[in-house]
Write an enzyme that holds these catalytic residues in place. Sequence first.
Site, short mmCIF file in Angstrom:
data_model
loop_
_atom_site.label_atom_id
_atom_site.label_comp_id
_atom_site.label_asym_id
_atom_site.label_seq_id
_atom_site.Cartn_x
_atom_site.Cartn_y
_atom_site.Cartn_z
N GLU A 1 19.92 3.14 -20.50
CA GLU A 1 19.35 4.39 -21.03
C GLU A 1 20.37 5.54 -20.90
O GLU A 1 20.51 6.35 -21.81
CB GLU A 1 18.04 4.68 -20.29
CG GLU A 1 17.35 5.99 -20.63
CD GLU A 1 16.97 6.17 -22.10
OE1 GLU A 1 17.05 5.21 -22.88
OE2 GLU A 1 16.62 7.30 -22.45
N HIS B 1 32.60 -10.17 -15.46
CA HIS B 1 32.64 -11.21 -16.49
C HIS B 1 33.15 -10.66 -17.82
O HIS B 1 32.89 -11.24 -18.86
CB HIS B 1 31.26 -11.84 -16.65
CG HIS B 1 30.76 -12.48 -15.40
ND1 HIS B 1 31.23 -13.67 -14.92
CD2 HIS B 1 29.86 -12.04 -14.47
CE1 HIS B 1 30.64 -13.97 -13.78
NE2 HIS B 1 29.80 -12.98 -13.49
N ASN C 1 -3.13 24.59 -14.32
CA ASN C 1 -2.25 23.54 -14.87
C ASN C 1 -1.66 22.82 -13.68
O ASN C 1 -1.29 23.47 -12.70
CB ASN C 1 -1.09 24.15 -15.66
CG ASN C 1 -1.49 24.50 -17.06
OD1 ASN C 1 -2.63 24.30 -17.46
ND2 ASN C 1 -0.56 25.05 -17.83
N GLY C 2 -1.52 21.51 -13.77
CA GLY C 2 -0.91 20.78 -12.66
C GLY C 2 -1.84 19.70 -12.17
O GLY C 2 -2.74 19.24 -12.90
N ARG D 1 1.91 22.69 -27.87
CA ARG D 1 1.97 21.82 -26.70
C ARG D 1 0.93 20.69 -26.78
O ARG D 1 1.02 19.72 -26.02
CB ARG D 1 1.70 22.63 -25.43
CG ARG D 1 2.74 23.69 -25.18
CD ARG D 1 2.22 24.76 -24.25
NE ARG D 1 2.00 24.24 -22.91
CZ ARG D 1 2.87 24.38 -21.92
NH1 ARG D 1 3.99 25.02 -22.11
NH2 ARG D 1 2.62 23.89 -20.74
N CYS E 1 -1.33 21.35 -21.02
CA CYS E 1 -2.27 22.46 -20.98
C CYS E 1 -1.54 23.79 -21.14
O CYS E 1 -0.37 23.91 -20.82
CB CYS E 1 -3.01 22.44 -19.65
SG CYS E 1 -3.72 20.83 -19.28
N GLU F 1 24.32 8.77 -28.12
CA GLU F 1 23.62 9.29 -29.31
C GLU F 1 23.78 10.79 -29.50
O GLU F 1 23.77 11.27 -30.63
CB GLU F 1 22.14 8.89 -29.31
CG GLU F 1 21.29 9.59 -28.29
CD GLU F 1 19.83 9.18 -28.36
OE1 GLU F 1 19.31 9.00 -29.46
OE2 GLU F 1 19.22 9.05 -27.29
N LYS G 1 14.13 11.23 -35.83
CA LYS G 1 13.19 11.16 -34.70
C LYS G 1 12.29 9.95 -34.81
O LYS G 1 11.95 9.31 -33.83
CB LYS G 1 12.36 12.45 -34.64
CG LYS G 1 11.42 12.52 -33.46
CD LYS G 1 12.18 12.64 -32.14
CE LYS G 1 11.29 12.53 -30.91
NZ LYS G 1 12.07 12.06 -29.74
N TRP H 1 -5.43 19.46 -22.19
CA TRP H 1 -5.19 18.14 -22.78
C TRP H 1 -5.79 17.13 -21.81
O TRP H 1 -5.26 16.89 -20.73
CB TRP H 1 -3.69 17.91 -22.95
CG TRP H 1 -3.39 16.64 -23.71
CD1 TRP H 1 -4.20 15.57 -23.87
CD2 TRP H 1 -2.19 16.34 -24.41
NE1 TRP H 1 -3.59 14.62 -24.63
CE2 TRP H 1 -2.35 15.06 -24.97
CE3 TRP H 1 -1.00 17.01 -24.61
CZ2 TRP H 1 -1.35 14.44 -25.72
CZ3 TRP H 1 -0.01 16.39 -25.35
CH2 TRP H 1 -0.19 15.12 -25.90
N LYS I 1 21.75 7.57 -24.12
CA LYS I 1 21.58 9.02 -24.24
C LYS I 1 22.92 9.67 -24.51
O LYS I 1 23.05 10.54 -25.36
CB LYS I 1 20.94 9.56 -22.95
CG LYS I 1 19.99 10.65 -23.11
CD LYS I 1 18.57 10.31 -23.49
CE LYS I 1 18.38 9.24 -24.50
NZ LYS I 1 16.99 8.85 -24.69
#
Length: 613
Positions: free
Chosen positions: A484, A507, A102-103, A27, A2, A491, A608, A78, A488
Amino acid sequence: MCGIVGYVGGQDALPILLGGLEALEYRGYDSSGLALVKDGRVEITRATGKLHELKKLFAAQLAVAKSSATQGIGHTRWATHGRPTETNAHPHCAGRVSLIHNGIIENYVELRAELEKQGCFFKSETDTEVAAHLLNTLLEKGLDPREAMRQMCAAVRGSYAFLAIDEKTPGHIFVAKNSTPIIIGKGQGENFVASDIPAVLQHTRRIVVLEDGDLADVTADAIYIENGRKPVERREETVSWDPITAQKGGYKHFMVKEIFDQSQAVADTLRGRFSIETGAIFLPELAGLEAVAKRLKRVILVGCGTAWHACLEGKFFIENFAKIPCDVDYASEFRYRPQLFDSDTLVVAVSQSGETLDTLGAIECVKDRATTLAICNVVGASICRRADMVLYTHAGPEISVASTKAFSTQLIALELLGLFLAERRDTMSPSTRRAIVESMIHAPVGISNALKVEPAVVSIAKRLATARDFLFLGRGTCYPIALEGALKLKEISYIHAEGYPAGEMKHGPIALIDESMPVVVILQREKTLFEKTLSNLREVEARGAKVVVVTDAPEDRQLGIASDFIIRVPFVSPELSPLLLNLPLQLLAYHVAVMNGTDVDLPQNLAKSVTGE
Ligand code: F6R
């Protein structure tokens, strides 16, 4: 996500508010609205769809370039629950109050019930309308607007940026902030309020950023700010941004902006999707699952890269909550393997872009043989069009190639899916479900608090930025986070990094460990896995590696190791631990990359959206 804009001054407010909302269009939103103060009266105009739909309603006034309003507030919303309707669009009105927000208001169910008892009539399904009624009730009791704002904010729990207009106090915009961004743009004989700097840049570059707990009373000539009932000064900054920097919200890169967007993105993904009171999950977009949920024998989660890591976390939610065996596969492997499943199978494709060719291929190759669901961030993307159902994440546009806020919102969507299936299959007691739902509403604030580790992460990054290899270790739900964290880092910094289950280290990978190898250990608080991971950590430490511990264990829990670096994030719930523990790893990757001078938002060789095999 929003957007919020407010104006008070001597100019025509209408084009200023519409221009501000246009600057926030990137946004994403699906409805919008304005409150304009004209001759002491407030006029509300709202529309679904894009801003041109709202503009059409002002066509006559825009044509003569005169709306006769010099004060107003505007919002782009949104929607996250049900259709984006005009009734649910902001501003919301109650008596003399018009308010945008907002929130997420965590205790809105209780507040609404209380206000309804007092005779308030609600028109929308939103949490926001509660704040409007509450404020109006307090004003009608005779409180002055600042005191009414204080008491309203004390009554609501959650994250918010509020802008309110009291019809009986024209010329003032009342503002409150907690865990949701809000800025004030200073002008000459006029002032602006917005959720994001681009909204005011056409008019002023003098910006004041509000802090959590701030209440402000903004008029054309004055800005009063207080925190904890005491007046405070907030530093004025002059921004010299070009339009691209403005879109980055003043951050150096989209990636770090998106990291700090996560509290809002998660709030947007959660909003309206559950009842805090009953723990019921509202996902009308999954109506097609209602009939099959009970007989599902298997769930298969597919994705690529970061989305695949989200799938690995999703397996815990599906199996623990809904008690359905769940497999996770790389989309690129799954689609070329014999698929031995029957029609009582749900195949879930997880993808930020909704355009990843392998994930699309995976959905296409099971079509008509299983029920298919897409978890996606981009409305109408190819994967969404191919799947039987779509559960949208509401992360807002993710521009940086490295995925951050999409991952966090995918975890939330998968947790909601697990709870939805558990509810339909009766595999979880209502009280457990309610407790989990209750914990989820604390996620946005938990994220904001966890991101406060940034200065500590920067100093660790300085010490480790020259290393050539990193190992990331974790167990249970922290193992996907280790993967992850490694992805990150590699990349965007081009440093070799591997993620491993901590118990597997002996191992093989242990052979690599020496003083030159930083080892990042993700250590969850759950006692058994905490202790097991700790003993793996001791093995690492004994070989001289530089150890970084990222944990949400209580401070008094003894680590019993001379760990070089310890980063602590807040604990919200076992289910949300992976999301919060991942945040320092995003920051670590980002700062190491910046220190190494790489092109953070556009790393070499990466795109992307991967639309090739
Ligand atoms: C990593 C990253 C990629 C994507 C992968 C899938 O930061 O961004 O690994 O996660 O290419 O993309 P989507 O989610 O668009 O299908």
